[in-house]
Design an enzyme around this catalytic site. Structure first.
Site, PDB file in Angstrom:
ATOM      1  N   GLY A   1       0.813  -1.212   0.000  1.00 43.36           N
ATOM      2  CA  GLY A   1       0.000   0.000   0.000  1.00 43.36           C
ATOM      3  C   GLY A   1       0.845   1.260   0.000  1.00 43.36           C
ATOM      4  O   GLY A   1       0.557   2.223  -0.730  1.00 43.36           O
TER       5      GLY A   1
ATOM      6  N   ARG B   1      -4.227 -22.658   4.148  1.00 47.05           N
ATOM      7  CA  ARG B   1      -4.608 -21.709   3.103  1.00 47.05           C
ATOM      8  C   ARG B   1      -6.089 -21.356   3.203  1.00 47.05           C
ATOM      9  O   ARG B   1      -6.481 -20.208   2.966  1.00 47.05           O
ATOM     10  CB  ARG B   1      -4.278 -22.280   1.723  1.00 47.05           C
ATOM     11  CG  ARG B   1      -2.790 -22.371   1.445  1.00 47.05           C
ATOM     12  CD  ARG B   1      -2.501 -22.799   0.006  1.00 47.05           C
ATOM     13  NE  ARG B   1      -1.075 -22.973  -0.201  1.00 47.05           N
ATOM     14  CZ  ARG B   1      -0.224 -21.982  -0.472  1.00 47.05           C
ATOM     15  NH1 ARG B   1      -0.675 -20.754  -0.554  1.00 47.05           N
ATOM     16  NH2 ARG B   1       1.062 -22.224  -0.647  1.00 47.05           N
TER      17      ARG B   1
ATOM     18  N   THR C   1      -5.297  -7.650  -2.468  1.00 44.76           N
ATOM     19  CA  THR C   1      -5.191  -8.718  -1.478  1.00 44.76           C
ATOM     20  C   THR C   1      -5.317 -10.087  -2.146  1.00 44.76           C
ATOM     21  O   THR C   1      -6.206 -10.315  -2.962  1.00 44.76           O
ATOM     22  CB  THR C   1      -6.288  -8.555  -0.412  1.00 44.76           C
ATOM     23  OG1 THR C   1      -6.269  -7.216   0.080  1.00 44.76           O
ATOM     24  CG2 THR C   1      -6.072  -9.531   0.739  1.00 44.76           C
ATOM     25  N   ASN C   2      -4.424 -11.006  -1.788  1.00 40.75           N
ATOM     26  CA  ASN C   2      -4.403 -12.334  -2.423  1.00 40.75           C
ATOM     27  C   ASN C   2      -5.384 -13.312  -1.783  1.00 40.75           C
ATOM     28  O   ASN C   2      -5.618 -13.252  -0.585  1.00 40.75           O
ATOM     29  CB  ASN C   2      -2.988 -12.924  -2.349  1.00 40.75           C
ATOM     30  CG  ASN C   2      -2.137 -12.522  -3.531  1.00 40.75           C
ATOM     31  OD1 ASN C   2      -2.626 -12.434  -4.647  1.00 40.75           O
ATOM     32  ND2 ASN C   2      -0.864 -12.284  -3.285  1.00 40.75           N
TER      33      ASN C   2
ATOM     34  N   HIS D   1      -2.500 -17.306  -9.760  1.00 43.54           N
ATOM     35  CA  HIS D   1      -1.070 -17.271  -9.452  1.00 43.54           C
ATOM     36  C   HIS D   1      -0.496 -18.686  -9.413  1.00 43.54           C
ATOM     37  O   HIS D   1      -1.219 -19.677  -9.395  1.00 43.54           O
ATOM     38  CB  HIS D   1      -0.845 -16.614  -8.085  1.00 43.54           C
ATOM     39  CG  HIS D   1      -0.882 -15.129  -8.134  1.00 43.54           C
ATOM     40  ND1 HIS D   1      -0.118 -14.384  -8.998  1.00 43.54           N
ATOM     41  CD2 HIS D   1      -1.596 -14.235  -7.412  1.00 43.54           C
ATOM     42  CE1 HIS D   1      -0.358 -13.105  -8.797  1.00 43.54           C
ATOM     43  NE2 HIS D   1      -1.258 -12.989  -7.847  1.00 43.54           N
TER      44      HIS D   1
END
Length: 324
Positions: free
Chosen positions: A15, A94, A125-126, A181
């Site tokens: 950020g 995860r 954000t992932n 990804h």
């Protein structure tokens, strides 16, 4: 003419890099938000104190969202960049991380709905495709105004590694990555070129495969080198390019996570979900989605990416069903 206003939610390394890059490029006034007391305010002041050298005459302010009413300061933002989220900790699965970050997106999305529902949203954000979907679910904002970072970062890594191998200018390499990804990404080698010369005419397939593998684990390579964190310079710059394309209506074509529905569902095998595809980004957000023609190998890789997105999107649906 009034300056653009960009809000950045999350004052961590990514950020802050986004905010600094946008300030240096004088993209617009920058408002930074973070739940940690003093962090956003400190980052904003730190960036502002560079203004005499770089000459950016902008408003740069920080706000602590431990007091949720501070989100009101993002009202009227042209673009809101969402980088807030937790990093994975030892012992955390995860799925655990996914659920916690979906919860954060729910809070952020509700704040956007309340205070700045006309903004365009860039979700970082992932995993960005699922978090974009969560922001969409929470905010009710028209999906073409929500874009996930998606393949933009993977593509710039792919281009970087190709340029290094060929010893050519980075800007002369055209290549892109779609899908998710890591193992879920789909590099479009057929469309990759150096000033129009196909990559497959310049490198043996074995070398291309090596570069693809390095791209897939590009984020992990950075993590292994840093040991105490993850990438933030390249992600921050990738995000800034997306924001500039919105604010300045540049019509850049970039692979990002976009909402797939209607006719595009036939090409991309998903419906009413976000996934990384080539899009045109302008003042309205996602202004066009480009359909691609897959060969057999690409289609097989794409299906794998689709299954991952469907699985994780179902987790998001279940979360929202239980947390109305």
């Amino acid at each position: 003419m009034a300056r653009s206003k960009i809000s950045v939610i999350g004052a961590g390394a990514v950020g802050a890099t986004v905010a600094q890059t946008l300030a240096i490029r004088q993209t617009g006034d920058i408002y930074i938000f973070d739940i940690v007391d003093g962090l956003a305010e400190g980052k904003a002041l730190d960036i502002l104190e560079g203004a005499p050298h770089w000459g950016y005459d902008l408003d740069i302010k920080g706000f602590c969202t431990a007091d949720e009413s501070k989100y009101a300061e993002m009202k009227g933002s042209d673009v809101i960049v969402v980088t807030a989220g937790l990093a994975r900790k030892p012992g955390m699965s995860r799925d655990d991380l996914l659920l916690k970050n979906i919860g954060i997106m729910k809070s952020v999305g509700e704040a956007i709905k309340k205070y700045s529902p006309e903004s365009k949203i860039v979700v970082v954000t992932n995993p960005a495709d699922i978090m974009a979907y969560a922001i969409y679910k929470a905010s009710g904002i028209s999906p073409e105004r929500i874009i996930g970072l998606g393949g933009s970062l993977d593509s710039t890594r792919f281009r970087t590694f190709l340029a290094q191998e060929l010893n050519v200018s980075f800007e002369d390499v055209n290549a892109f990555v779609i899908g998710g990804h890591g193992d879920d990404m789909v590099p479009f080698i057929r469309y990759s070129n150096v000033s129009g010369i196909p990559i497959e005419d310049l490198l043996p397939r074995e070398k291309i495969d090596e570069i693809v593998k390095r791209t897939r684990f590009g984020g992990g390579e950075i993590v292994n080198l840093y040991k105490t964190g993850s990438a933030f310079y390249a992600p921050g710059i990738s995000i800034a390019v997306m924001v500039e394309s919105i604010v300045n209506d540049r019509k850049r074509v970039i692979p990002c996570a976009a909402y797939i529905t209607g006719e595009h569902s036939k090409t991309y095998l998903v419906n009413n979900l976000f996934i990384g595809v080539p899009i045109k980004i302008g003042k309205n957000g996602v202004e066009k989605i480009y359909d691609l023609k897959f060969n057999e190998d690409e289609l097989e890789a794409w299906k794998k990416s689709v299954e991952s997105v469907k699985k994780n999107s179902a987790i998001a649906d279940d979360y929202f069903a239980k947390n109305q």
